[in-house]
Motif scaffolding. Structure first.
Motif, PDB file in Angstrom:
ATOM      1  N   GLN A  77      -4.237  -7.403  -9.964  1.00 24.01           N
ATOM      2  CA  GLN A  77      -3.554  -6.208  -9.476  1.00 24.01           C
ATOM      3  C   GLN A  77      -2.251  -5.917 -10.212  1.00 24.01           C
ATOM      4  O   GLN A  77      -1.850  -4.763 -10.322  1.00 24.01           O
ATOM      5  N   HIS A  78      -1.590  -6.920 -10.736  1.00 23.09           N
ATOM      6  CA  HIS A  78      -0.314  -6.683 -11.410  1.00 23.09           C
ATOM      7  C   HIS A  78      -0.479  -6.075 -12.797  1.00 23.09           C
ATOM      8  O   HIS A  78       0.486  -5.587 -13.360  1.00 23.09           O
ATOM      9  N   THR A  79      -1.685  -6.086 -13.318  1.00 25.16           N
ATOM     10  CA  THR A  79      -1.921  -5.483 -14.628  1.00 25.16           C
ATOM     11  C   THR A  79      -2.350  -4.022 -14.517  1.00 25.16           C
ATOM     12  O   THR A  79      -2.456  -3.349 -15.526  1.00 25.16           O
ATOM     13  N   LEU A  80      -2.592  -3.552 -13.299  1.00 22.87           N
ATOM     14  CA  LEU A  80      -3.091  -2.198 -13.087  1.00 22.87           C
ATOM     15  C   LEU A  80      -1.956  -1.235 -12.780  1.00 22.87           C
ATOM     16  O   LEU A  80      -0.918  -1.620 -12.232  1.00 22.87           O
ATOM     17  N   LEU A  81      -2.174   0.022 -13.106  1.00 26.31           N
ATOM     18  CA  LEU A  81      -1.247   1.075 -12.720  1.00 26.31           C
ATOM     19  C   LEU A  81      -1.306   1.259 -11.209  1.00 26.31           C
ATOM     20  O   LEU A  81      -2.318   0.937 -10.579  1.00 26.31           O
ATOM     21  N   PRO A  82      -0.253   1.794 -10.591  1.00 29.02           N
ATOM     22  CA  PRO A  82      -0.282   1.966  -9.138  1.00 29.02           C
ATOM     23  C   PRO A  82      -1.437   2.840  -8.644  1.00 29.02           C
ATOM     24  O   PRO A  82      -2.022   2.560  -7.595  1.00 29.02           O
ATOM     25  N   LEU A  83      -1.800   3.856  -9.400  1.00 26.41           N
ATOM     26  CA  LEU A  83      -2.905   4.722  -8.995  1.00 26.41           C
ATOM     27  C   LEU A  83      -4.235   3.970  -9.021  1.00 26.41           C
ATOM     28  O   LEU A  83      -5.033   4.056  -8.077  1.00 26.41           O
ATOM     29  N   VAL A  84      -4.463   3.217 -10.067  1.00 21.42           N
ATOM     30  CA  VAL A  84      -5.710   2.456 -10.187  1.00 21.42           C
ATOM     31  C   VAL A  84      -5.739   1.325  -9.167  1.00 21.42           C
ATOM     32  O   VAL A  84      -6.785   1.024  -8.578  1.00 21.42           O
ATOM     33  N   ILE A 124      -4.446   6.065   0.022  1.00 20.14           N
ATOM     34  CA  ILE A 124      -3.169   6.779   0.161  1.00 20.14           C
ATOM     35  C   ILE A 124      -2.053   5.807   0.529  1.00 20.14           C
ATOM     36  O   ILE A 124      -0.961   5.848  -0.045  1.00 20.14           O
ATOM     37  N   THR A 125      -2.323   4.918   1.470  1.00 22.56           N
ATOM     38  CA  THR A 125      -1.316   3.954   1.897  1.00 22.56           C
ATOM     39  C   THR A 125      -0.957   2.989   0.771  1.00 22.56           C
ATOM     40  O   THR A 125       0.225   2.740   0.502  1.00 22.56           O
ATOM     41  N   ALA A 126      -1.968   2.427   0.115  1.00 21.19           N
ATOM     42  CA  ALA A 126      -1.712   1.461  -0.955  1.00 21.19           C
ATOM     43  C   ALA A 126      -1.002   2.124  -2.134  1.00 21.19           C
ATOM     44  O   ALA A 126      -0.067   1.548  -2.702  1.00 21.19           O
ATOM     45  N   PHE A 127      -1.428   3.332  -2.489  1.00 24.16           N
ATOM     46  CA  PHE A 127      -0.777   4.024  -3.594  1.00 24.16           C
ATOM     47  C   PHE A 127       0.680   4.294  -3.278  1.00 24.16           C
ATOM     48  O   PHE A 127       1.556   4.102  -4.128  1.00 24.16           O
ATOM     49  N   TYR A 128       0.979   4.724  -2.071  1.00 21.23           N
ATOM     50  CA  TYR A 128       2.361   4.984  -1.675  1.00 21.23           C
ATOM     51  C   TYR A 128       3.201   3.716  -1.766  1.00 21.23           C
ATOM     52  O   TYR A 128       4.301   3.721  -2.306  1.00 21.23           O
ATOM     53  N   ILE A 129       2.667   2.619  -1.254  1.00 13.86           N
ATOM     54  CA  ILE A 129       3.417   1.363  -1.275  1.00 13.86           C
ATOM     55  C   ILE A 129       3.621   0.874  -2.704  1.00 13.86           C
ATOM     56  O   ILE A 129       4.732   0.495  -3.095  1.00 13.86           O
ATOM     57  N   PHE A 130       2.573   0.888  -3.505  1.00 14.59           N
ATOM     58  CA  PHE A 130       2.693   0.384  -4.866  1.00 14.59           C
ATOM     59  C   PHE A 130       3.558   1.298  -5.736  1.00 14.59           C
ATOM     60  O   PHE A 130       4.284   0.817  -6.600  1.00 14.59           O
ATOM     61  N   TYR A 131       3.504   2.601  -5.521  1.00 13.88           N
ATOM     62  CA  TYR A 131       4.285   3.526  -6.340  1.00 13.88           C
ATOM     63  C   TYR A 131       5.764   3.451  -5.992  1.00 13.88           C
ATOM     64  O   TYR A 131       6.617   3.523  -6.874  1.00 13.88           O
ATOM     65  N   THR A 132       6.079   3.314  -4.709  1.00 16.33           N
ATOM     66  CA  THR A 132       7.497   3.271  -4.323  1.00 16.33           C
ATOM     67  C   THR A 132       8.130   1.925  -4.593  1.00 16.33           C
ATOM     68  O   THR A 132       9.354   1.837  -4.695  1.00 16.33           O
ATOM     69  N   HIS A 133       7.354   0.874  -4.701  1.00 20.21           N
ATOM     70  CA  HIS A 133       7.902  -0.452  -4.966  1.00 20.21           C
ATOM     71  C   HIS A 133       7.638  -0.911  -6.400  1.00 20.21           C
ATOM     72  O   HIS A 133       7.702  -2.104  -6.683  1.00 20.21           O
ATOM     73  N   GLU A 134       7.360   0.029  -7.273  1.00 19.84           N
ATOM     74  CA  GLU A 134       7.051  -0.307  -8.668  1.00 19.84           C
ATOM     75  C   GLU A 134       8.318  -0.804  -9.365  1.00 19.84           C
ATOM     76  O   GLU A 134       9.392  -0.229  -9.242  1.00 19.84           O
ATOM     77  N   ARG A 135       8.151  -1.907 -10.102  1.00 20.81           N
ATOM     78  CA  ARG A 135       9.263  -2.455 -10.876  1.00 20.81           C
ATOM     79  C   ARG A 135       9.217  -1.852 -12.268  1.00 20.81           C
ATOM     80  O   ARG A 135       8.205  -1.847 -12.924  1.00 20.81           O
TER      81      ARG A 135
END
Length: 136
Positions: A77-84, A124-135
């Motif tokens: 999961q850490h190698t993927l873009l937040p959308l993917v 939608i939930t996972a994308f929101y969380i991963f996009y807002t917490h992206e390093r």
């Protein structure tokens, strides 16, 4: 006076390990999710009758498959873009819920629709969380 661009660091240079250590939660979370999913799938197949070998093996197979898929997704999961990454979590959730609804004897259309709805919510939930917490 100009200095060199690569300044030496203090101490010994650290070697980066090629092997990645897995934490306890990296194994425990997929195993717990798989066990709960397998037990629930086995319970649905029982259908108020006596427990048998078919329910046991089906529950065990679904538990192992879901645990392996969750572990694999957690590893990459850490190698993927937040959308993917959000789409991967949504697809895994949609397939899991669709299978459980299909075991109840519902139509293919209903199990697909419910799986798609829950998977879309997870996306939608996972994308929101991963996009807002992206390093960055």
């Amino acid at each position: 006076m100009a200095t060199h661009a690569a300044m030496p660091t203090r101490g010994r240079p650290r070697r980066r390990s090629r092997t990645r250590q897995h934490t306890a939660s990296a194994w425990a979370v997929p195993a717990t999710l798989g066990a709960a999913y397998g037990l629930y799938a086995s319970f649905i197949l029982r259908n108020n009758g006596a427990s048998g070998g078919r329910q046991f093996w089906y529950g065990l197979i679904t538990a192992v498959v879901l645990a392996v898929l969750c572990f694999a997704l957690g590893r990459i999961q850490h190698t993927l873009l937040p959308l993917v990454r959000g789409a991967a979590y949504g697809a895994l959730t949609a397939a899991a819920i669709g299978l459980l609804v299909g075991l109840t004897g519902s139509s293919v259309l209903r199990s697909s629709a419910l799986g798609l709805a829950v998977g879309l919510g997870m996306f939608i939930t996972a994308f929101y969380i991963f996009y807002t917490h992206e390093r960055t």
